[in-house]
Design an enzyme around this catalytic site. Sequence first.
Site, PDB file in Angstrom:
ATOM      1  CB  CYS A 162      -4.596  10.795  10.844  1.00  0.00           C
ATOM      2  SG  CYS A 162      -3.122   9.922  11.323  1.00  0.00           S
ATOM      3  CE  LYS A 178      -1.562   1.658   4.027  1.00  0.00           C
ATOM      4  NZ  LYS A 178      -1.324   3.080   4.363  1.00  0.00           N
TER       5      LYS A 178
HETATM    6  C1  EPZ Z   1       4.487   7.124   5.932  1.00  0.00           C
HETATM    7  O1  EPZ Z   1       3.767   8.187   6.498  1.00  0.00           O
HETATM    8  C2  EPZ Z   1       3.534   5.931   5.922  1.00  0.00           C
HETATM    9  N1  EPZ Z   1       2.366   6.241   5.089  1.00  0.00           N
HETATM   10  C3  EPZ Z   1       3.088   5.600   7.334  1.00  0.00           C
HETATM   11  O2  EPZ Z   1       2.284   4.433   7.269  1.00  0.00           O
HETATM   12  C4  EPZ Z   1       4.325   5.289   8.173  1.00  0.00           C
HETATM   13  O3  EPZ Z   1       3.934   5.063   9.518  1.00  0.00           O
HETATM   14  C5  EPZ Z   1       5.302   6.480   8.114  1.00  0.00           C
HETATM   15  O4  EPZ Z   1       5.629   6.783   6.744  1.00  0.00           O
HETATM   16  C6  EPZ Z   1       6.598   6.201   8.867  1.00  0.00           C
HETATM   17  O5  EPZ Z   1       7.217   5.066   8.323  1.00  0.00           O
HETATM   18  C7  EPZ Z   1       2.469   6.147   3.745  1.00  0.00           C
HETATM   19  O6  EPZ Z   1       3.518   5.825   3.210  1.00  0.00           O
HETATM   20  C8  EPZ Z   1       1.233   6.454   2.953  1.00  0.00           C
HETATM   21  P1  EPZ Z   1       6.742  10.473   7.886  1.00  0.00           P
HETATM   22  P2  EPZ Z   1       4.405   9.697   6.471  1.00  0.00           P
HETATM   23  O7  EPZ Z   1       6.670  11.711   7.069  1.00  0.00           O
HETATM   24  O8  EPZ Z   1       5.167   9.872   5.216  1.00  0.00           O
HETATM   25  C9  EPZ Z   1       7.083  13.875  11.166  1.00  0.00           C
HETATM   26  C10 EPZ Z   1       0.431   3.069   7.728  1.00  0.00           C
HETATM   27  O9  EPZ Z   1       0.013   2.579   8.787  1.00  0.00           O
HETATM   28  N2  EPZ Z   1       6.949  14.800  10.023  1.00  0.00           N
HETATM   29  O10 EPZ Z   1       7.901   9.549   7.698  1.00  0.00           O
HETATM   30  O11 EPZ Z   1       3.324  10.642   6.770  1.00  0.00           O
HETATM   31  C11 EPZ Z   1       5.793  13.101  11.402  1.00  0.00           C
HETATM   32  O12 EPZ Z   1       4.908  13.850  12.228  1.00  0.00           O
HETATM   33  C12 EPZ Z   1       0.912   4.502   7.690  1.00  0.00           C
HETATM   34  O13 EPZ Z   1       0.523   2.444   6.634  1.00  0.00           O
HETATM   35  C13 EPZ Z   1       7.144  16.170  10.241  1.00  0.00           C
HETATM   36  O14 EPZ Z   1       7.394  16.614  11.372  1.00  0.00           O
HETATM   37  O15 EPZ Z   1       5.409   9.622   7.701  1.00  0.00           O
HETATM   38  C14 EPZ Z   1       6.275  11.860  12.092  1.00  0.00           C
HETATM   39  O16 EPZ Z   1       6.465  12.115  13.475  1.00  0.00           O
HETATM   40  C15 EPZ Z   1       0.710   5.201   9.023  1.00  0.00           C
HETATM   41  N3  EPZ Z   1       7.029  17.029   9.196  1.00  0.00           N
HETATM   42  C16 EPZ Z   1       7.636  11.600  11.455  1.00  0.00           C
HETATM   43  O17 EPZ Z   1       8.025  12.855  10.843  1.00  0.00           O
HETATM   44  C17 EPZ Z   1       6.759  16.583   7.920  1.00  0.00           C
HETATM   45  O18 EPZ Z   1       6.704  17.418   6.986  1.00  0.00           O
HETATM   46  C18 EPZ Z   1       7.621  10.536  10.357  1.00  0.00           C
HETATM   47  O19 EPZ Z   1       6.620  10.894   9.433  1.00  0.00           O
HETATM   48  C19 EPZ Z   1       6.578  15.201   7.712  1.00  0.00           C
HETATM   49  C20 EPZ Z   1       6.682  14.327   8.775  1.00  0.00           C
END
Ligand code: EPZ
Length: 427
Positions: free
Chosen positions: A123, A22
């Site tokens: 979310c 996914k």
């Molecule tokens: C991706 O989300 C995945 N979703 C998530 O899977 C997964 O948990 C996550 O990566 C971490 O591996 C998809 O790929 C669609 P991040 P993403 O940006 O990209 C902070 C599931 O269950 N952050 O790596 O949104 C954020 O708040 C889902 O399949 C910022 O601060 O995750 C978090 O604490 C849930 N600023 C951390 O970084 C930003 O601009 C990691 O987030 C972006 C993120």
Amino acid sequence: MDKLIINGGNRLSGTVPISGAKNSALTLLPCALLTEEPLTLRNLPRLADIDGFQHLMNQFGVSTGIQGNRPEDFGRVMTLEASRITSNVAPYDLVRRMRASILVLGPLLARTGEATVSLPGGCAIGNRPIDLHLKALEAFGAEIEMAAGYVKAVAPGGVLPGGNFDFPVVSVGATENALMAAVLAKGTCRLGGAAREPEIVDLCNLLAAMGARIEGIGSSELTIHGVKRLHGATYSVMPDRIEAGSYACAAAITGGEVLLEGAKAGDMGATLHALRNMGVTVSEEPGGVRVAADGALKPVNLTTAPYPGLATDMQAQLMSLLTRAEGASVLTETIFENRYMHVPELTRMGADISVSGRTAVVRGPARLTGAAVMATDLRASMSLIIAALAAAGTSEVRRIYHLDRGYERLEEKLQVVGADITRVGDE
Ligand code: EPZ
């Protein structure tokens, strides 16, 4: 709304086909925006989020067609063609339903020189900001403005000049948006501290197949030399390492043995290491990864981290398994600030878990008993299913639309390996 009824206690045995990932599919689909030629993606999982993304792409004038859609097939083939883009605005009513919609920002900007996307908002597991997405695009020369709940990104003169950006924290989505923006830049873009998840590698491999020039694939230092145009491609989505890890936990908690057909052990290193430390037998085979457990599970301490660390998306599922381990395990969630919503529901099933901030202590072996429980987010929902499979008696898992976003035909896959699980319409 549907619910799942599970009578626990059956030992799982047999083969579970693993679907396309996914979290890879959701970043491969928007790559169709980067070329006017057809992009064909194979092994797309049949999931609500994929349908939602297809609908979003149609909003931009992208034509989409599905082949191989027999009900008995796992996965689908979709061809997307963005020969003409008729809109570069992603509206609120679509983005609010699926926050991965933010991944159209980079490619729309790269292809049309401008993109306006509704802010995705938070979310259940956290407020999920997108500041790093925007900082990376600004570093590549984009002008960013926020108004009325939307973000607008503009490439001066229609093409991003290029630039350098070092991520202060690892972000999967921001790395993906930056990559898709950089491939059509005028100059070179360099990313430091980029995410290294297998889904990022899948994205880089697709972009390269479309003619992009990317160095450092698989590392945290990515250099992208912009090209004038990309061509179409046919590409198969990688197997879902989180789905595979989830079913590994389901097999292990029942003392069963399953072959995770199509799973790639190389993508699942930290999860398989944790399972082995718990006493689960894990072996790689030509057809996938075989997981077997036959008795006591040992407690382990786990900390989630960016790849190659333990995936945060596996934390809830492993916690369920650890409720049956003989002793205390300490889990630390370092990625999201609110990813323990499965704990109250697991506790209602008899688990002994105490949470303090980002740390959860799981004491076992708990005698799990079936209960009516509520799913709250995708991976929490799966952790409840895993617990229910080992619980004495009947469990009802409600609000399973969360599950349908990330697990293709879950009850069918579990029924085939012996689980007593049925889906019924909720009153
Ligand atoms: C991706 O989300 C995945 N979703 C998530 O899977 C997964 O948990 C996550 O990566 C971490 O591996 C998809 O790929 C669609 P991040 P993403 O940006 O990209 C902070 C599931 O269950 N952050 O790596 O949104 C954020 O708040 C889902 O399949 C910022 O601060 O995750 C978090 O604490 C849930 N600023 C951390 O970084 C930003 O601009 C990691 O987030 C972006 C993120």
